[in-house]
Structures are given as C-alpha cells and as structure tokens.
Design a protein around this motif. Sequence first.
Motif, PDB file in Angstrom:
ATOM      1  N   SER A 174       0.744  -1.174   0.203  1.00 12.28           N
ATOM      2  CA  SER A 174       0.095  -0.105  -0.041  1.00 12.28           C
ATOM      3  C   SER A 174       0.865   1.280   0.004  1.00 12.28           C
ATOM      4  O   SER A 174       1.905   1.336   0.480  1.00 12.28           O
ATOM      5  CB  SER A 174      -0.900  -0.157   1.364  1.00 12.28           C
ATOM      6  N   PRO A 175       0.409   2.526  -0.461  1.00 15.96           N
ATOM      7  CA  PRO A 175       1.045   3.483  -0.326  1.00 15.96           C
ATOM      8  C   PRO A 175       1.566   4.191   1.095  1.00 15.96           C
ATOM      9  O   PRO A 175       0.646   3.891   1.855  1.00 15.96           O
ATOM     10  CB  PRO A 175       0.168   4.569  -1.011  1.00 15.96           C
ATOM     11  N   ASP A 176       2.784   4.487   1.221  1.00  7.89           N
ATOM     12  CA  ASP A 176       3.258   4.783   2.600  1.00  7.89           C
ATOM     13  C   ASP A 176       2.240   5.904   3.237  1.00  7.89           C
ATOM     14  O   ASP A 176       2.094   5.670   4.456  1.00  7.89           O
ATOM     15  CB  ASP A 176       4.718   5.566   2.493  1.00  7.89           C
ATOM     16  N   GLY A 177       1.861   6.741   2.510  1.00  4.16           N
ATOM     17  CA  GLY A 177       0.759   7.651   3.162  1.00  4.16           C
ATOM     18  C   GLY A 177      -0.311   7.351   3.744  1.00  4.16           C
ATOM     19  O   GLY A 177      -0.982   7.665   4.591  1.00  4.16           O
ATOM     20  N   ALA A 178      -0.702   6.236   3.130  1.00  5.41           N
ATOM     21  CA  ALA A 178      -1.948   5.484   3.524  1.00  5.41           C
ATOM     22  C   ALA A 178      -1.890   4.674   4.720  1.00  5.41           C
ATOM     23  O   ALA A 178      -2.881   4.154   5.311  1.00  5.41           O
ATOM     24  CB  ALA A 178      -2.773   5.098   2.450  1.00  5.41           C
ATOM     25  N   LEU A 179      -0.592   3.947   4.941  1.00  7.46           N
ATOM     26  CA  LEU A 179      -0.336   3.026   5.746  1.00  7.46           C
ATOM     27  C   LEU A 179      -1.054   3.191   7.324  1.00  7.46           C
ATOM     28  O   LEU A 179      -1.475   2.147   7.742  1.00  7.46           O
ATOM     29  CB  LEU A 179       1.001   2.601   5.678  1.00  7.46           C
TER      30      LEU A 179
END
Length: 69
Positions: A47-52
């Motif tokens: 998953s995208p780092d910002g959403a983790l």
Amino acid sequence: MTLAVPPTVPDPSVRSAIERLRQEFPELGPAPIVLVVRTCREELRGSPDGALPELVERLARQRLRVSLD
C-alpha cells in the motif's frame, strides 16, 4: 492469515496503531494487539506509504473487534 515477525526497522504506522488500540482494547493485553497490528502491516506492505497508518489501524481494529465477539 500470515503471522508477522518483529520488524528490523521501527515503523511509525505500527507504533501509533499499537498505542491507540491498547487504549481502546485494554482487556486484550498488549501481546495480541502487537501481533495483530504487525500482521496487518505485513499484509498491507504494498500500500502507499501515506495511507499505511490509517489502513493498518483500521484493519487491526476490525480484527480485534471480531476477536471479542
């Protein structure tokens, strides 16, 4: 479900989720919460780092709620 191994590098998405979920689920104790959060983090590794942070915490919260039913 894949069981997580302890991370080699501290992960803020894991640390913050563990802290909040320990307050929300004190009846479970720390060990199961840590295991569920780390497992969720491992499953969401693409998953995208910002959403983790949000994704990890949401998935872990859902699994912990189910475990109490």
